[in-house]
Structures are given as C-alpha cells and as structure tokens.
Scaffold this motif. Sequence first.
Motif, mmCIF file in Angstrom:
data_model
loop_
_atom_site.group_PDB
_atom_site.id
_atom_site.type_symbol
_atom_site.label_atom_id
_atom_site.label_comp_id
_atom_site.label_asym_id
_atom_site.label_seq_id
_atom_site.Cartn_x
_atom_site.Cartn_y
_atom_site.Cartn_z
ATOM 1 N N ALA A 183 -0.214 -6.136 -1.003
ATOM 2 C CA ALA A 183 0.876 -6.725 -0.218
ATOM 3 C C ALA A 183 2.254 -6.452 -0.825
ATOM 4 O O ALA A 183 3.264 -6.904 -0.280
ATOM 5 C CB ALA A 183 0.663 -8.231 -0.113
ATOM 6 N N LEU A 184 2.279 -5.716 -1.934
ATOM 7 C CA LEU A 184 3.538 -5.502 -2.646
ATOM 8 C C LEU A 184 4.529 -4.737 -1.780
ATOM 9 O O LEU A 184 4.201 -3.728 -1.150
ATOM 10 C CB LEU A 184 3.252 -4.708 -3.932
ATOM 11 N N GLN A 185 5.758 -5.240 -1.750
ATOM 12 C CA GLN A 185 6.824 -4.599 -0.980
ATOM 13 C C GLN A 185 7.905 -4.098 -1.927
ATOM 14 O O GLN A 185 8.131 -4.660 -2.996
ATOM 15 C CB GLN A 185 7.446 -5.597 0.011
ATOM 16 N N PRO A 187 11.197 -3.940 -3.626
ATOM 17 C CA PRO A 187 11.988 -5.168 -3.831
ATOM 18 C C PRO A 187 13.446 -5.088 -3.397
ATOM 19 O O PRO A 187 14.219 -5.992 -3.705
ATOM 20 C CB PRO A 187 11.891 -5.370 -5.343
ATOM 21 N N PHE A 188 13.816 -4.029 -2.704
ATOM 22 C CA PHE A 188 15.179 -3.907 -2.188
ATOM 23 C C PHE A 188 15.124 -3.765 -0.670
ATOM 24 O O PHE A 188 14.090 -3.360 -0.110
ATOM 25 C CB PHE A 188 15.894 -2.710 -2.802
ATOM 26 N N ALA A 189 16.222 -4.058 -0.034
ATOM 27 C CA ALA A 189 16.266 -4.011 1.428
ATOM 28 C C ALA A 189 15.968 -2.617 1.953
ATOM 29 O O ALA A 189 15.364 -2.448 3.015
ATOM 30 C CB ALA A 189 17.636 -4.486 1.928
ATOM 31 N N GLU A 190 16.380 -1.610 1.209
ATOM 32 C CA GLU A 190 16.111 -0.238 1.619
ATOM 33 C C GLU A 190 16.087 0.652 0.383
ATOM 34 O O GLU A 190 16.564 0.275 -0.691
ATOM 35 C CB GLU A 190 17.180 0.257 2.600
ATOM 36 N N LEU A 239 1.913 1.106 -8.984
ATOM 37 C CA LEU A 239 1.248 -0.177 -8.778
ATOM 38 C C LEU A 239 0.563 -0.244 -7.416
ATOM 39 O O LEU A 239 -0.526 -0.814 -7.286
ATOM 40 C CB LEU A 239 2.262 -1.320 -8.915
ATOM 41 N N LYS A 240 1.196 0.349 -6.397
ATOM 42 C CA LYS A 240 0.547 0.401 -5.079
ATOM 43 C C LYS A 240 -0.761 1.177 -5.163
ATOM 44 O O LYS A 240 -1.779 0.778 -4.576
ATOM 45 C CB LYS A 240 1.481 1.044 -4.056
ATOM 46 N N GLN A 274 8.413 -11.072 -4.991
ATOM 47 C CA GLN A 274 7.128 -11.504 -4.444
ATOM 48 C C GLN A 274 6.590 -12.641 -5.303
ATOM 49 O O GLN A 274 5.786 -12.426 -6.205
ATOM 50 C CB GLN A 274 6.130 -10.345 -4.412
ATOM 51 N N PRO A 275 7.026 -13.870 -5.077
ATOM 52 C CA PRO A 275 6.557 -15.008 -5.869
ATOM 53 C C PRO A 275 5.031 -15.086 -5.848
ATOM 54 O O PRO A 275 4.391 -14.888 -4.820
ATOM 55 C CB PRO A 275 7.190 -16.218 -5.155
ATOM 56 N N GLY A 276 4.473 -15.361 -7.017
ATOM 57 C CA GLY A 276 3.024 -15.429 -7.117
ATOM 58 C C GLY A 276 2.360 -14.089 -7.349
ATOM 59 O O GLY A 276 1.123 -14.000 -7.331
ATOM 60 N N LEU A 277 3.151 -13.038 -7.566
ATOM 61 C CA LEU A 277 2.588 -11.713 -7.808
ATOM 62 C C LEU A 277 1.637 -11.760 -9.008
ATOM 63 O O LEU A 277 2.016 -12.182 -10.101
ATOM 64 C CB LEU A 277 3.703 -10.707 -8.067
#
Length: 829
Positions: A183-185, A187-190, A239-240, A274-277
């Motif tokens: 679910a990792l995204q 961490p920046f808007a773009e 990491l992905k 991502q809190p709780g990562l």
Amino acid sequence: MASIHLPIRQLVEFLLRTGSIDSRFAGFDRANEGARIHRKLQKAAGEGYQAEVFLSAEREACGIAFTLEGRADGIFTNETGTVTIDEIKTTTVPYEEITEELNPCHWAQGMVYAAIYSSQQGLEALAVRLTYYQVDTDQLLRFTRQFTRQQLEQFLQQLLTQYAPWAQRQLDWDIRRSQSLAALQFPFAEYRPGQRALAGEVYRACRAGKSADRKGGTRVFCQAPTGIGKTMSALFPALKAMGEGCGAKLFYLTARNTTQAAAEDAVARLRAAQPGLALRSVTLTAKEKACLHPDAEGHPACLPEVCPFANGYYDRRKDALAALLDGSGSFSRAALADTARQFSVCPFELGLDLSEWCDVVIGDYNYLFDPVVHLKRFFDAAGDWLFLIDEAHNLPDRARAMYSAQFAKSSLTEAKRALGKGKSSLKTALTKADKVFLAARRACAQAAPRTGAEPAGETEPTQVSLLPAETAPDFALPQPLYARDGTVFLQQLPAALPAALRSVHTPLQDWLEQNPDDPAHAQLLELYFALQDIARAADRYDSHFVTQLTARGSELELHLLCLDPAPFVDASLAAGRSAALFSATLTPPAFYRSVLGCADARAVALPSPFPPENLGLFCLPGISTRYRQREASVPAVADALAALAKGKTGNYLAFFPSYAYLQQVYEAFAARWPDISTLVQQHSLDDAGRAEFLAQFVPRPAKTLLGFAVMGGIFGEGVDLVGDRLIGCAIVGVGLPQVNPRQEMLRRYYEEQSGCGFDYAYRYPGMNKVLQASGRVVRTPQDKGVVLLLDDRFAQPDTARLFPPHWQHIQYLPGTAALETALKGFWDS
C-alpha cells in the motif's frame, strides 16, 4: 500454515549462547583458519567419511512450519557400526580445560543434524561426536554421546518450541510489512521530473533479480542530476519490490555520514506519509563511534571485566532485542544507545544482531565490500538481498583502498624495542624478518638512488635497524616498472617479504595470548593487525595489483596496491539479488562498469529536471591552472572570483585542486578585496568544524561571502545548500589527480587494459570532482545560480565531451570584463 526458513546454527546460537563479549586476543588468524583445519581433519578421516553434508528438513512446532538447513562437518560409521555425526570445532582454550560441557551450542548443533539425518535415513540410534582441535598444540580431543532417534527429535522439538515465539513475531511482521509495502505511496504529491524514470529503473532491477545466465544478480547504473531526489527515487521502488516478494532485505550503502542521514530522513518521510508503516530500519555505526565505555585513549575496550556493556551481553541481548522490536521500528544510533544503556548491552553488537530482524540496513560501503569487516552473517553466502549503492562514483577509490595494504619496516624495530631486554622466540622472529626487510631496503635504495631533496613534508625517520648492514642477506629485486628517488614499483610481489612477515605470526600470536597485561600488548596487537592486512592482500595478489617499495633513511615501506578492484567488487555484489548504483556523476558509464566489475550492467543517464535558464554557466578559457602556470595564474583567478562575488550579493564557494593553490589565491584575493567576506576550509575538519563552516552560509545574506574549499573534499559533495544559501561556485582547474608514481601506475595499467590510461587515471576522476562541486549550486527547480569554470582545458574537446547535456548552453568568455557583463545579464534576467 505459516512457514519460516531457519539456518540450524542461527537457531542454536540464538537460543543457547550465553556469556560475555570478549575481544581480548585469542588467535584471530587461527580462527579464520577454521575452514582450512576442517578440511585437513576431514581429509585425514579417510574413505567412508562424508564431509560437509548438506541437510535440510521440514518440521512443525506451535503451528509454524520450519525449514531447517545446515551442513554437518562429517558423517561416518564408527568402529561399533554406529552412524556418527561429527561436529568439528577449533579452539584456543587450553587443552586441559576442554571439557564435554565447554559450549552447549556445539552439542546442540550436532544433535539437530543427527535428528534430521536419523529421520531421513530411518536410523533408530545415532552418535554425535565433538572433535576439538586445539590450535596452539595441534592436539585433538573427542567426546561422543549416543542418542536414540526419539531423544534427538524431542530435543529438536524443544528448541523449535522455544524459538516459536520469535518465529511467530517475525512471521507476523512479514505479513504486516508486505501489506504495508503493497500500500506504500510515493510520499510527495508528485514526482519531480526524472524521479519516476529513476524509480522505474531501480524497480525493474529489483524485480529481475538473478537468472540462470545472470547468477550475479541484476545491476543498473543510474546517473541522475544533483537535486533530483535520488535517495527517495531509489528507496521507494526497492521497498515496493520487497512488498511484492522480490527481496528479503534492503542494504542502503554509503560513502559518507551525510548520505546515511539522507537515507534515514527518507525512511522517516515514508513513515510520516503512511502512519503505521511496518518497516524496520537500522543504521550501523562504527564501533569507535557507538561505544559507550571507551578506554582512556578513547578506544572500545570490549572485555567483560572492563566494560559493563560487554559483560553478560549474550545473557541480556534477547530482552534488548524484544524491547526494540516492539518499538517504533526506527533504530538510529541514538535509539540503539538508549536501549543499550537500559539493558546494559553493547550498542554496536546490538545493532548487528538487530540487523537480522530489520528490513532496511543503512551503513558504510565497508559492510559489504571490505574483506575484513563485511557482514559475514549475510554475505558469506548469497542471499535475497537488494543493494542500493549511493554516491557510487566514490566506490572505485574506496574499493582500491579496501583491498590494498601497507607495512613499515620500523614496526619490526619498534616491536623489538617494546619487548625490552631478554631473549624470546618473538625477538628472534622479529630480527629475522627485519634482516629480510633491511636487505630489501638496500636493494631498493640501490635500484632507485635519491637524486635531490626530499619532497615537502617528508622527513628522515630516526629509528635504527635491528641489524648492521653487513649482516643483511642478498635480496633479488624483480625488474622494476619504475625506480626513482628511493621508490620502486614492481609487477611481482617479492615472495621473501610476505614470507618473512608470516614467520612472525605464530610467535607474535603466542606472545599476545600469553601476555595480555603487558604494557607493550596494545602496540604489538597493532603490529599483528598490520601483518594480517599484508597477509590477506598477499593472498589476493595477482595481475590487478602492483608492489611499491619506498626506502627513506633506515625505513622501508611496503605497499600492496590494488589498481583494479573490479573482480572483488563483482564478487561482493554477487552476494545479492540486485544492485542499483547511483550518483550525479557516473560519466562515462563504460568507465564505471569496467572498474566496478559490472560489464553487463544497464546504464542510464537522466536529464536535469531544472530549467536550463536557472543555471548561468560561464568559462574563462584564457586561464591555465596547470601546475607550472599556477603561480602566474593567481592574479587572473583572483580577479575572476571578485567578478563572480560582485555579480550579486550572496554566498559563493570556490573550489581548488590543492590546499597550496587555494592558499595562494586566497591571500591575493583577501589583500585586494578586503571588503568581501571570506571563509577558508581548514585541514582535517571534524563533523563539528564542517557544520560550523556550512552554518556561515545563511539564507538571505546581507553581504557577500566567498568560501574557499578543496575540490573533491568534504564540501565538494554531499552538501545541500538549497535556495539562496549558495548562489554560485567557481571551479578552478579540471580536477585532475596529482601526477605521482602511483597515479602513473594506474595510468599504465589501464593503458594496457583498454588503451584509455590517461582517461581512467586522470581525466574521468577529475571531471567527476568538477561535476560534483558544480552540483552544489542548483538543488531545486526554484534555485538560480552561477557556475564559473576557470581553465583553458574546459574548452578542449576531450574535456567538453564529458559535460552533461544540461551544460550545452555554456558561454566561453574572453576575460573578466566580459564575465562581469554576462553575470549582470544573468542576474537581471
């Protein structure tokens, strides 16, 4: 049912090892010879003795499926017809003190092998034999115990039941981690321009891994401009890939502490986004820096009677690990130190043990590449590891240093002097070794007589030889590649020199073991380590090395220099699944692929994401900074720096090829323009001095500041002065390494290898320094700044062809007046 892979030795040592960390001398090289002793004993056992038998088995305990693996040292049938598992251990414990209960881990390891083998072979009874080899006396002591299959299986089940909570902890974590990373995204808007492309390259390399025709793993070189955000662009896709099952652990390896901090910051940003990562990361710090109880000289004293953190470490480490693993998952140097104090355990060893439970390990290059200190627990065999090599342009020189070694004849003299009066086998060995080095020094001085004064900074040593010259034996010096002023370079390593030093090993080792409290112990231990370094380099010595001998007065220095680290780097990278090596300066890629042993690696160069009009790039080709023209160039360089600094109020840096040249220009500049504030990089700055220097580069300065620094030094890379903290820099010279015999050996080697000797030894490393220094200026899309190149060689095709694509708008100007006009136009725009 959940399953976990578990090496047998890891199982028994984690559960059963007790006691203290004890680094007192106990025969380091003999311990390293354990494999050789094993082979010797296995061979002597004769026919019918199966050596190094690989065993693997599936077992279940507490609802967990375990895959157990390991190698039994030997399996044979004894004189009574009983199948026996042989567990061989080398030890320096005195023979009379070796008992059956010396170490419970030894019996446990043999019993687990026996449980697996008896089950696989349908044997109702089995014997386990412990074979102890006392390395000081070459004596063997054996203990044998009989077991039924039921006893062995019961023992194994007890171990697995005891380990099950730790296994369940890891299994639960693996599920959480995989779900989190899936679910990792970003961490920046773009993405910044270029970041997505870099991330894609790293992701594909991690996914590809190893294949039948690529057993060394997938490797990719990524050149990405400074300021693109390389750390996150490499860490996030790796990491992905781990979240998709491609990679069990990620190693982020750096050349500097500053880039380690960048990796820590990137992990922290991912956690914040991502809190709780579920992600555990540990930063490994050198023992000297991590130590909480150094001795009077500031060195770690890893003895149970001296250090409370070493005493009983293995009795308390599981409690410390449990506390950490139940915590935040971010294990910095400070976090390890806090836990170490709480549980009275060594923070350095705790970090190493914790790394086995972490997903990301951040540390120096040497944890993978250094043959002495690499992480044996991971890299002695290949694993599903992902390697991210930051600022990879530093790796060639670092690797050369790791595989090289040096030794000074004076070490022998000083060791004998430290022993004081009286005779001993060690004194005799030192005298014989010095005799050989004395002969080599005489041969070296004869082959390369000194023709003039000593180079600046060098002085004649005052120590005397152990022997008068007339007692020295003849020494046959191979045909030198170079011989001048007391220095010779040889393709061959004169066998007499390492042989003489090896002859000191055993008596020195015996003395160290027998005299732990002698005042000379620390000095002789240093000698021992120096002998070890030379011995290791001598064992590796081949066509990739050259020998340097330098005679000065009564001194002889022996250097085994690694010119080409490619095969050694290649072997280190082969321990993992994939490797991404990235930097702002990996030009040309063929050079880096060659010197780092990655001939088939993919190489990509990403364009600059920043508007070209934000960088003013100017060159004054009318100035020559070649060594012989430097004194004459000082006024012109000072004038150019003044023009740069007067173009706009702000902070500037000027980079020079040497301290001496820097000082010359600085003195001329300060005398002529005292109204412009200046700052000069001093020799050997520590972390605090570096921070103090950079703190002067404040945002929105009220007056101009010009800093003088050395190209390729601590301010030439890894410095992030964003915005208007730095609006311009001058590069004085093309950064070529100093011409000296060693550099010429490098040139000669690569000329023979590829016909590109000058490029490999001088031009490419020089341009790397230039590009790194220039990359300090524009760090974000909003930054605007100037780079000024001062040297006529920047206008020559062989140098200009190495310019990055975003330098195509460079302006070559006829002089300082034209520069002033160009700067005004740039800043006004």
